[in-house]
Design a protein around this motif. Structure first.
Motif, mmCIF file in Angstrom:
data_model
loop_
_atom_site.group_PDB
_atom_site.id
_atom_site.type_symbol
_atom_site.label_atom_id
_atom_site.label_comp_id
_atom_site.label_asym_id
_atom_site.label_seq_id
_atom_site.Cartn_x
_atom_site.Cartn_y
_atom_site.Cartn_z
ATOM 1 N N UNK A 161 18.949 1.755 -27.145
ATOM 2 C CA UNK A 161 18.138 2.116 -26.032
ATOM 3 C C UNK A 161 18.162 3.930 -25.676
ATOM 4 N N UNK A 162 17.132 4.327 -25.833
ATOM 5 C CA UNK A 162 17.457 5.856 -26.252
ATOM 6 C C UNK A 162 16.695 6.404 -24.631
ATOM 7 N N UNK A 163 17.368 7.489 -24.828
ATOM 8 C CA UNK A 163 16.467 8.389 -23.599
ATOM 9 C C UNK A 163 15.711 9.231 -23.669
ATOM 10 N N UNK A 164 15.356 9.680 -22.236
ATOM 11 C CA UNK A 164 13.893 10.380 -22.882
ATOM 12 C C UNK A 164 14.176 11.797 -23.508
ATOM 13 N N UNK A 165 14.958 12.098 -23.695
ATOM 14 C CA UNK A 165 14.930 13.797 -24.894
ATOM 15 C C UNK A 165 15.268 12.971 -26.456
ATOM 16 N N UNK A 166 16.472 11.773 -25.693
ATOM 17 C CA UNK A 166 16.420 11.466 -27.738
ATOM 18 C C UNK A 166 14.866 11.130 -27.935
ATOM 19 N N UNK A 195 23.345 17.347 -31.742
ATOM 20 C CA UNK A 195 24.277 16.185 -30.894
ATOM 21 C C UNK A 195 23.057 15.331 -30.209
ATOM 22 N N UNK A 196 22.004 15.509 -30.157
ATOM 23 C CA UNK A 196 20.974 14.481 -29.863
ATOM 24 C C UNK A 196 20.568 13.327 -30.873
ATOM 25 N N UNK A 197 20.313 14.238 -32.498
ATOM 26 C CA UNK A 197 20.175 14.010 -33.620
ATOM 27 C C UNK A 197 21.338 13.118 -34.011
ATOM 28 N N UNK A 222 9.223 5.457 -31.450
ATOM 29 C CA UNK A 222 8.563 6.470 -31.208
ATOM 30 C C UNK A 222 7.270 6.175 -30.518
ATOM 31 N N UNK A 223 6.552 4.999 -30.754
ATOM 32 C CA UNK A 223 5.261 5.165 -30.953
ATOM 33 C C UNK A 223 4.427 5.557 -29.457
ATOM 34 N N UNK A 224 4.763 4.916 -28.174
ATOM 35 C CA UNK A 224 4.892 5.234 -26.973
ATOM 36 C C UNK A 224 4.574 7.197 -27.073
ATOM 37 N N UNK A 225 5.965 6.928 -26.891
ATOM 38 C CA UNK A 225 6.438 8.517 -27.136
ATOM 39 C C UNK A 225 5.225 9.794 -27.440
ATOM 40 N N UNK A 226 4.847 9.495 -29.100
ATOM 41 C CA UNK A 226 4.071 10.308 -29.574
ATOM 42 C C UNK A 226 2.414 9.812 -28.864
#
Length: 247
Positions: A161-166, A195-197, A222-226
C-alpha cells in the motif's frame, strides 16, 4: 554496471579505506591492490569488522571494504551506526552464484564487487563510485539479482500500500533517478526524497533499489501511475542494463 547516486557532500581529500577481511591472504592481497589506486587515501587493514569500524575517525570521508564472512551480528550493529553517520560500504562477494548472492542483502545500500571480477580497474571504478556516493553493482551481479527477484526470492507479501507520493517516487526510482533528482522532480527536499525511497524499500520488502525496481516492473506497481501522469517522462537513466534498471 549499475550506479545510483546518493549525492553526498564533496570530499576535500581522497577517502580513506578501511579493510575488514578475516582471510589473511585475501586481506594482504587487497592491501597490495589498493596501493595501486591513486585516487584513494590511506588504507588500514583489520581481520575483524568491529576493529575496522572502530578505527574510522570520520565516516563521511571513509570507505569500508569488507566481505560477507566478516559481518557478525555485533559488528553489523556498529556498522549500521557508522553508515548512518555517512560511512560508505563496498562489499566483496565470493561469486555471483545463487548460493552466495543473498549475502548482498545484509548491508542494504552497499556497493558490490565480485572476487572473480576483481582487478585494479574494477577496484578503482567501484571505489570511485562508492566515494562519490553511488551504489556500484556489476552488470553480471545485477542480472543475478533480477533473476532471483523473478523467481520470487524477494517475498512480495501481497500488493504494498503506497501513498500517492510514494507511487510518484517509485516511478522515478524505476527510471533510475537519484534521491537528489527525485527531490527536484517532486519539488521536495532531498531528505524528504530519501525518506520516501526508504519507505518504498520497506513496503516492498526489498533491501536495495535494484530489487525494488525489479519487483515494481514485474508486478506492474507503477504502471498505472506512469500511464496517468505526464509529469515524469522516461528520460532518466535506465536502472538495469538492457531491460530494467537498478543499490
Amino acid at each position: 554496471m549499475l550506479r545510483h547516486s546518493a549525492a553526498p557532500p564533496a570530499l576535500a581529500a581522497p577517502p580513506a579505506v578501511f579493510l575488514a577481511i578475516p582471510n589473511e591472504l585475501q586481506r594482504f592481497g587487497m592491501v597490495g591492490m589498493l596501493r595501486s589506486v591513486e585516487s584513494m587515501g590511506h588504507c588500514t587493514a583489520h581481520a575483524a569488522l568491529a576493529d575496522a569500524v572502530a578505527a574510522v575517525r570520520d565516516p563521511r570521508t571513509s570507505i569500508l571494504l569488507t566481505t560477507p564472512d566478516a559481518v557478525d551480528p555485533a559488528g553489523e550493529v556498529a556498522l549500521r551506526r557508522a553508515t548512518h553517520d555517512g560511512l560508505r560500504i563496498l562489499l566483496l562477494l565470493p561469486d555471483t552464484e545463487d548460493a552466495t548472492i543473498g549475502q548482498a542483502g545484509i548491508l542494504p545500500g552497499a556497493s558490490l564487487l565480485v572476487s572473480g571480477d576483481l582487478s585494479t580497474q574494477t577496484l578503482t571504478e567501484s571505489l570511485a563510485a562508492t566515494a562519490a556516493g553511488e551504489t556500484y553493482i556489476p552488470a553480471a551481479l545485477t542480472h543475478t539479482l533480477l533473476r532471483r527477484a523473478g523467481h520470487g526470492e524477494v517475498r512480495a507479501g501481497g500488493a504494498p500500500r503506497l501513498t500517492p507520493r510514494e507511487r510518484e517516487t517509485l516511478v522515478l526510482l524505476v527510471d533510475g533517478y537519484s534521491n537528489k533528482q527525485i527531490a527536484r522532480r517532486l519539488r521536495i527536499s532531498e531528505h524528504g526524497a530519501k525518506r520516501l525511497v526508504a519507505n518504498i524499500l520497506a513496503k516492498l520488502n526489498c533491501p536495495n533499489r535494484t530489487l525494488a525496481a525489479a519487483r515494481a516492473l514485474r508486478e506492474g506497481l507503477c504502471a498505472e501511475q506512469t500511464a496517468d501522469s505526464s509529469a515524469f517522462p522516461h528520460t532518466g537513466p535506465v536502472p538495469v542494463p538492457d531491460t530494467v534498471s537498478g543499490w
